[in-house]
Motif scaffolding. Structure first.
Motif, PDB file in Angstrom:
ATOM      1  N   HIS A   1      -3.493 -36.139   4.104  1.00  0.00           N
ATOM      2  CA  HIS A   1      -3.029 -36.499   5.446  1.00  0.00           C
ATOM      3  C   HIS A   1      -2.164 -37.748   5.372  1.00  0.00           C
ATOM      4  CE1 HIS A   1      -6.573 -34.350   7.635  1.00  0.00           C
ATOM      5  NE2 HIS A   1      -6.014 -33.621   6.688  1.00  0.00           N
TER       6      HIS A   1
ATOM      7  N   ARG B   1       0.823 -37.047  12.222  1.00  0.00           N
ATOM      8  CA  ARG B   1       0.946 -37.228  10.761  1.00  0.00           C
ATOM      9  C   ARG B   1       2.317 -37.778  10.440  1.00  0.00           C
ATOM     10  NH1 ARG B   1      -2.205 -31.927   8.325  1.00  0.00           N
ATOM     11  NH2 ARG B   1      -4.002 -32.196   9.698  1.00  0.00           N
TER      12      ARG B   1
ATOM     13  N   SER C   1       8.647 -26.135  10.668  1.00  0.00           N
ATOM     14  CA  SER C   1       7.222 -25.859  10.855  1.00  0.00           C
ATOM     15  C   SER C   1       6.341 -27.113  10.734  1.00  0.00           C
ATOM     16  CB  SER C   1       6.757 -24.775   9.872  1.00  0.00           C
ATOM     17  OG  SER C   1       7.247 -25.046   8.586  1.00  0.00           O
ATOM     18  N   HIS C   2       6.948 -28.273  10.646  1.00  0.00           N
ATOM     19  CA  HIS C   2       6.159 -29.513  10.586  1.00  0.00           C
ATOM     20  C   HIS C   2       6.662 -30.538  11.587  1.00  0.00           C
ATOM     21  CE1 HIS C   2       5.412 -27.692   6.649  1.00  0.00           C
ATOM     22  NE2 HIS C   2       4.219 -28.262   6.756  1.00  0.00           N
TER      23      HIS C   2
ATOM     24  N   PHE D   1       1.598 -33.035  16.765  1.00  0.00           N
ATOM     25  CA  PHE D   1       1.384 -31.619  17.077  1.00  0.00           C
ATOM     26  C   PHE D   1      -0.023 -31.423  17.630  1.00  0.00           C
ATOM     27  CE2 PHE D   1      -1.056 -30.603  13.199  1.00  0.00           C
ATOM     28  CZ  PHE D   1      -0.700 -31.663  12.381  1.00  0.00           C
TER      29      PHE D   1
ATOM     30  N   GLN E   1     -15.815 -33.794  15.555  1.00  0.00           N
ATOM     31  CA  GLN E   1     -17.037 -33.108  15.083  1.00  0.00           C
ATOM     32  C   GLN E   1     -18.222 -34.080  15.069  1.00  0.00           C
ATOM     33  OE1 GLN E   1     -16.978 -30.993  11.382  1.00  0.00           O
ATOM     34  NE2 GLN E   1     -14.971 -30.080  11.735  1.00  0.00           N
TER      35      GLN E   1
ATOM     36  N   GLU F   1       4.854 -37.432   8.615  1.00  0.00           N
ATOM     37  CA  GLU F   1       5.505 -36.565   7.628  1.00  0.00           C
ATOM     38  C   GLU F   1       6.921 -36.214   8.031  1.00  0.00           C
ATOM     39  OE1 GLU F   1       3.696 -32.816   6.894  1.00  0.00           O
ATOM     40  OE2 GLU F   1       2.380 -33.013   8.619  1.00  0.00           O
TER      41      GLU F   1
ATOM     42  N   GLY G   1      -4.346 -24.454  14.286  1.00  0.00           N
ATOM     43  CA  GLY G   1      -3.066 -25.100  14.577  1.00  0.00           C
ATOM     44  C   GLY G   1      -2.530 -24.566  15.906  1.00  0.00           C
TER      45      GLY G   1
ATOM     46  N   CYS H   1     -11.012 -23.199   8.022  1.00  0.00           N
ATOM     47  CA  CYS H   1     -12.357 -23.185   8.599  1.00  0.00           C
ATOM     48  C   CYS H   1     -13.401 -23.271   7.489  1.00  0.00           C
ATOM     49  CB  CYS H   1     -12.566 -21.896   9.400  1.00  0.00           C
ATOM     50  SG  CYS H   1     -12.202 -20.409   8.438  1.00  0.00           S
ATOM     51  N   GLY H   2     -14.664 -23.288   7.844  1.00  0.00           N
ATOM     52  CA  GLY H   2     -15.703 -23.302   6.829  1.00  0.00           C
ATOM     53  C   GLY H   2     -17.048 -23.667   7.423  1.00  0.00           C
TER      54      GLY H   2
ATOM     55  N   ALA I   1     -17.140 -24.713  11.353  1.00  0.00           N
ATOM     56  CA  ALA I   1     -16.074 -25.440  12.063  1.00  0.00           C
ATOM     57  C   ALA I   1     -14.750 -24.784  11.715  1.00  0.00           C
ATOM     58  CB  ALA I   1     -16.066 -26.898  11.634  1.00  0.00           C
TER      59      ALA I   1
ATOM     60  N   PHE J   1     -14.897 -31.685   4.303  1.00  0.00           N
ATOM     61  CA  PHE J   1     -15.944 -31.663   5.346  1.00  0.00           C
ATOM     62  C   PHE J   1     -16.530 -30.282   5.575  1.00  0.00           C
ATOM     63  CE2 PHE J   1     -12.277 -30.576   7.940  1.00  0.00           C
ATOM     64  CZ  PHE J   1     -11.278 -31.359   7.377  1.00  0.00           C
TER      65      PHE J   1
ATOM     66  N   VAL K   1       8.999 -25.697  15.472  1.00  0.00           N
ATOM     67  CA  VAL K   1       7.925 -26.451  16.130  1.00  0.00           C
ATOM     68  C   VAL K   1       8.480 -27.654  16.891  1.00  0.00           C
ATOM     69  CG1 VAL K   1       7.415 -27.918  14.120  1.00  0.00           C
ATOM     70  CG2 VAL K   1       5.609 -27.441  15.754  1.00  0.00           C
TER      71      VAL K   1
ATOM     72  N   PHE L   1     -11.473 -28.349   1.969  1.00  0.00           N
ATOM     73  CA  PHE L   1     -11.544 -29.458   2.927  1.00  0.00           C
ATOM     74  C   PHE L   1     -12.872 -30.152   2.649  1.00  0.00           C
ATOM     75  CE2 PHE L   1      -9.229 -25.956   4.788  1.00  0.00           C
ATOM     76  CZ  PHE L   1      -8.045 -26.546   5.198  1.00  0.00           C
TER      77      PHE L   1
ATOM     78  N   GLU M   1     -10.018 -27.922  17.504  1.00  0.00           N
ATOM     79  CA  GLU M   1     -11.191 -27.882  16.648  1.00  0.00           C
ATOM     80  C   GLU M   1     -12.239 -26.988  17.288  1.00  0.00           C
ATOM     81  OE1 GLU M   1     -10.699 -29.717  14.111  1.00  0.00           O
ATOM     82  OE2 GLU M   1     -12.615 -29.748  13.058  1.00  0.00           O
TER      83      GLU M   1
HETATM   84  C1  FA5 Z   1      -6.963 -29.794   9.108  1.00  0.00           C
HETATM   85  O1  FA5 Z   1      -6.359 -30.572   9.828  1.00  0.00           O
HETATM   86  C2  FA5 Z   1      -8.455 -29.628   9.181  1.00  0.00           C
HETATM   87  N1  FA5 Z   1      -9.001 -30.655  10.003  1.00  0.00           N
HETATM   88  C3  FA5 Z   1      -8.789 -28.244   9.686  1.00  0.00           C
HETATM   89  C4  FA5 Z   1     -10.206 -27.849   9.533  1.00  0.00           C
HETATM   90  C5  FA5 Z   1     -11.081 -28.030  10.591  1.00  0.00           C
HETATM   91  C6  FA5 Z   1     -10.675 -27.273   8.363  1.00  0.00           C
HETATM   92  C7  FA5 Z   1     -12.413 -27.659  10.478  1.00  0.00           C
HETATM   93  C8  FA5 Z   1     -11.964 -26.889   8.252  1.00  0.00           C
HETATM   94  C9  FA5 Z   1     -12.847 -27.091   9.294  1.00  0.00           C
HETATM   95  P1  FA5 Z   1      -4.793 -28.807   8.045  1.00  0.00           P
HETATM   96  O2  FA5 Z   1      -4.264 -30.103   7.581  1.00  0.00           O
HETATM   97  O3  FA5 Z   1      -4.568 -27.617   7.198  1.00  0.00           O
HETATM   98  O4  FA5 Z   1      -6.377 -28.915   8.301  1.00  0.00           O
HETATM   99  O5  FA5 Z   1      -4.207 -28.514   9.501  1.00  0.00           O
HETATM  100  C10 FA5 Z   1      -4.697 -27.477  10.306  1.00  0.00           C
HETATM  101  C11 FA5 Z   1      -3.560 -26.704  10.958  1.00  0.00           C
HETATM  102  O6  FA5 Z   1      -2.707 -27.604  11.645  1.00  0.00           O
HETATM  103  C12 FA5 Z   1      -2.648 -26.004   9.955  1.00  0.00           C
HETATM  104  O7  FA5 Z   1      -3.137 -24.746   9.624  1.00  0.00           O
HETATM  105  C13 FA5 Z   1      -1.363 -25.904  10.728  1.00  0.00           C
HETATM  106  O8  FA5 Z   1      -1.391 -24.770  11.585  1.00  0.00           O
HETATM  107  C14 FA5 Z   1      -1.386 -27.128  11.593  1.00  0.00           C
HETATM  108  N2  FA5 Z   1      -0.520 -28.168  11.030  1.00  0.00           N
HETATM  109  C15 FA5 Z   1      -0.741 -28.964   9.974  1.00  0.00           C
HETATM  110  N3  FA5 Z   1       0.280 -29.830   9.785  1.00  0.00           N
HETATM  111  C16 FA5 Z   1       1.164 -29.584  10.781  1.00  0.00           C
HETATM  112  C17 FA5 Z   1       2.425 -30.156  11.168  1.00  0.00           C
HETATM  113  N4  FA5 Z   1       2.968 -31.179  10.518  1.00  0.00           N
HETATM  114  N5  FA5 Z   1       3.079 -29.646  12.234  1.00  0.00           N
HETATM  115  C18 FA5 Z   1       2.530 -28.622  12.927  1.00  0.00           C
HETATM  116  N6  FA5 Z   1       1.339 -28.059  12.640  1.00  0.00           N
HETATM  117  C19 FA5 Z   1       0.667 -28.517  11.571  1.00  0.00           C
END
Ligand code: FA5
Length: 346
Positions: free
Chosen positions: A162, A204, A211-212, A216, A183, A206, A318, A292-293, A314, A260, A332, A258, A220
């Motif tokens: 992150h 974030r 798509s980023h 955003f 959570q 970034e 996105g 998820c998980g 959990a 957690f 996005v 992940f 949860e």
């Molecule tokens: C997480 O943020 C974890 N907290 C998700 C999680 C929750 C896992 C509970 C397990 C249990 P991740 O970094 O992959 O995971 O982000 C989750 C979703 O956010 C991605 O699948 C994507 O759809 C969206 N996402 C991530 N980064 C961006 C971004 N920069 N712009 C738009 N959407 C994003």
């Protein structure tokens, strides 16, 4: 009828005179002047009424009644003439001006709900119908909830996953990088068993592309109970996808890491838009939808919940990506770009 006094003409004469002058008044100013003359303080009617007590007793009643009748008839005539003058004025304006009352009116600009709001509300309705509570958490979050409580200690390489906006030099506050910190906040507040969703904004640091985004939305989901298994997780996500896409979508779980959750997965769904591959699924027919998980025992402990007795799952949907899928939005950055040409399409 009472006898006229020396100073005042008879009531019928006063009435005729008053009515005639009202009828021929040409402006509202003239009407105001007549109103003052007849009905005003010290005017004709007031003078008549003031004289009543000095009349012989047997004449007083008739004199009072006569003056009051005169008053109400003149007041009525004044109001009627005023309406007439206003109508004349309006007709004259309509006739003279370049005003066409038959032209259709300019349609008012009405707003509409942002696509993210529409999808959020739809998901909230689906999950509340399955007994979930809707929770909220702070966007400026303690690093503890964003990382440590989620089994990501300070020296853990997963922090690199992150790109964080830090809010203070001490490193204790961040703009939350995901909705997962809620959570542990939820576990601290609610007694198990419980189910909750947390839609919200995350940040974030970034580089942005189609798509980023740096800002955003995620949603949860957290369920804690006795005997909760991966089967419940899959069943829940399939139900939710059926509601969103209005048909059964094939899903698959891939391992995902992940800190957690244990085990952790990435849930993919068959592309709802094609069967052979398209631009949305990047020709793969699968769409990566939802990490998820099963909640890690350390996270349950951080929330004050005994992992020997309780288990949970959990997921972190996105929300921005789902909204893009729902409305076939190809970038996005449109979502929070504030461009009216984009927003007006919803
Ligand atoms: C997480 O943020 C974890 N907290 C998700 C999680 C929750 C896992 C509970 C397990 C249990 P991740 O970094 O992959 O995971 O982000 C989750 C979703 O956010 C991605 O699948 C994507 O759809 C969206 N996402 C991530 N980064 C961006 C971004 N920069 N712009 C738009 N959407 C994003």
């Amino acid at each position: 009828m009472h006898e006229p006094t020396q100073a005042q003409p008879a009531l019928p004469e006063l009435l005729n005179d008053g009515l005639a002058r009202v009828a021929t008044a040409r402006t509202t100013d003239e009407l105001r002047a007549l109103e003052r003359e007849f009905l005003g303080k010290g005017g004709v009617i007031a003078t008549l009424l003031a004289a009543v007590p000095s009349l012989p007793a047997e004449q007083r009643r008739a004199a009072g009644q006569g003056a009051n009748e005169l008053k109400s008839k003149l007041a009525e005539a004044l109001a009627a003439r005023e309406r007439e003058l206003q109508e004349q004025h309006l007709s004259a304006e309509l006739a003279g001006a370049s005003f066409d009352p038959t032209l259709p009116a300019t349609p008012p600009r009405t707003g509409s709900l942002h696509p993210l709001t529409q999808v959020t509300r739809e998901l909230e309705a689906i999950f509340t119908s399955m007994g979930y509570a809707i929770l909220d958490g702070p966007e400026v979050e303690r690093a503890y909830y964003n990382f440590e409580a989620l089994n990501i200690p300070a020296d853990h390489p997963a922090r690199e996953m992150h790109d964080t906006f830090w809010c203070d030099r001490a490193g204790s506050l961040v703009l939350r990088t995901h909705t997962s910190p809620v959570q542990v906040r939820a576990m601290e507040r609610l007694k198990p068993p419980f189910r909750a969703i947390v839609p919200g904004k995350v940040f974030r640091q970034e580089t942005t592309d189609a798509s980023h985004e740096h800002t955003f939305h995620q949603m949860e989901g957290l369920v804690v109970g006795e005997g909760i298994t991966v089967g419940h997780l899959i069943g829940t996500l399939k139900t939710f996808l059926r509601e969103v896409f209005r048909r059964d979508l094939e899903v698959r779980l891939r391992p995902g890491y992940f800190p957690f959750v244990e085990p952790g997965f990435e849930l993919d769904a068959r592309c709802p838009f094609c069967t052979k591959g398209c631009s949305v699924c990047k020709q793969s027919t699968w769409i990566e939808l939802c990490p998820c998980g099963m909640v890690h025992p350390n996270v349950l402990r951080a929330g004050g919940i005994d992992p020997e007795r309780w288990t949970g799952f959990a997921f972190g949907l996105g929300l921005s990506r789902l909204t893009m899928l729902r409305y076939r939005i190809d970038d996005v950055r449109h979502l929070l770009g504030g461009d009216l040409r984009f927003l007006e399409q919803f």
